[in-house]
Scaffold this active site. Structure first.
Site, short mmCIF file in Angstrom:
data_model
loop_
_atom_site.label_atom_id
_atom_site.label_comp_id
_atom_site.label_asym_id
_atom_site.label_seq_id
_atom_site.Cartn_x
_atom_site.Cartn_y
_atom_site.Cartn_z
N THR A 15 0.80 -1.23 0.00
CA THR A 15 0.00 0.00 0.00
C THR A 15 0.83 1.28 0.00
O THR A 15 0.44 2.27 -0.61
CB THR A 15 -0.91 -0.02 1.27
OG1 THR A 15 -1.76 -1.15 1.18
CG2 THR A 15 -1.74 1.22 1.40
N THR A 105 1.75 -4.97 4.14
CA THR A 105 1.69 -5.39 5.55
C THR A 105 1.11 -6.80 5.75
O THR A 105 1.36 -7.43 6.77
CB THR A 105 0.84 -4.42 6.38
OG1 THR A 105 -0.47 -4.39 5.83
CG2 THR A 105 1.43 -3.03 6.41
N1 ASP Z 1 -2.71 -5.82 0.55
C1 ASP Z 1 -1.59 -4.96 0.80
C2 ASP Z 1 -0.32 -5.79 0.87
O1 ASP Z 1 -0.12 -6.49 1.84
C3 ASP Z 1 -1.80 -4.22 2.03
C4 ASP Z 1 -0.62 -3.46 2.53
O2 ASP Z 1 0.29 -3.11 1.84
O3 ASP Z 1 -0.65 -3.18 3.68
O4 ASP Z 1 0.48 -5.69 -0.01
#
Ligand code: ASP
Length: 239
Positions: A15, A105
């Site tokens: 993200t 994340t």
């Molecule tokens: N879906 C995303 C990922 O894990 C969410 C994020 O970056 O926090 O790449």
């Protein structure tokens, strides 16, 4: 160290660098780099390369970004992607003082743990970070997480793979994601954070591993068929 530290950012996706589009957040090639170049906290325009302004300790961080192709949502990451990150760190190990990995994340704690076991004889900081809201949102945790990671990577020689989030640096193989919607998304249970970034930066040096004197090597994960077994009191041996 001179008063400029050299940091390599390995931007794998997530993200943090996504753009706001009519269909939600989406990764966009070159977008993160362009954003950082336009933000005074992340780039001093008097410098040709991406370089932060001097910190309170008078140190700048000059950084280069390697953007992965394609940028990945971390729920699609596999062992081979983490091996690629480890090998990139090994390839550029002598060119930089520290490394930051930008990662989604969702599987960040798994990726960070994998890197901590693959990077054998590590003597430089490797800090994994990301955010819950992207840099492109007015209200976000991306600025703070990336600035904190740059401050730690560029100024403190913590020779471990760590996960930095919401002002805390966790040991990479002690951390888990505990909240999908709060900025305080990670915790490391009974093991205290290695560092906290507040008005001052406080590092728990007594917990930090000693840097290895041996040459870094990558012990790639090759076995995919690994399962976990929870052991509990009274568990029959046959089970
Ligand atoms: N879906 C995303 C990922 O894990 C969410 C994020 O970056 O926090 O790449």
């Amino acid at each position: 160290m001179s008063d400029v530290s050299k940091v390599m950012i390995l931007y794998t996706g997530g993200t943090i660098g996504m753009k706001i589009t009519p269909r939600g957040y989406a990764p966009a090639k070159g977008y993160l780099q362009k954003q950082l170049r336009s933000m005074p906290q992340f780039h001093d325009p008097s410098q040709p390369e991406l370089t932060t302004p001097p910190s309170r300790l008078g140190r700048r961080v000059c950084y280069q970004i390697k953007e992965y192709e394609p940028l990945l949502d971390s729920s699609n990451m596999e062992y081979s992607d983490w091996v690629e990150i480890a090998e990139d760190i090994e390839r550029h190990y002598d060119d930089y003082d520290a490394f930051i990995v930008l990662h989604g994340t969702d599987t960040m704690a798994y990726g960070t743990s994998a890197l901590s076991f693959m990077l054998v004889n590590l003597a430089k900081p490797v800090i994994v970070t990301g955010s819950q809201l992207p840099l492109s949102e007015i209200r976000n945790d991306a600025v703070e997480n990336l600035l904190g990671a740059l401050a730690l990577a560029g100024q403190y020689n913590i020779p471990e793979v760590g996960l930095y989030f919401r002002s805390q640096l966790f040991r990479g193989n002690r951390v888990r994601k505990v909240d999908a919607s709060a900025f305080d998304a990670f915790a490391s249970g009974d093991f205290p954070p290695l560092a906290r970034v507040g008005v001052d930066v406080s590092v728990q040096w007594s917990l930090v591993r000693t840097a290895s004197q041996n040459r870094l090597r990558v012990a790639s994960i090759t076995e995919k068929n690994v399962a976990t077994l929870r052991i509990f009191p009274g568990m029959p041996a046959a089970l």
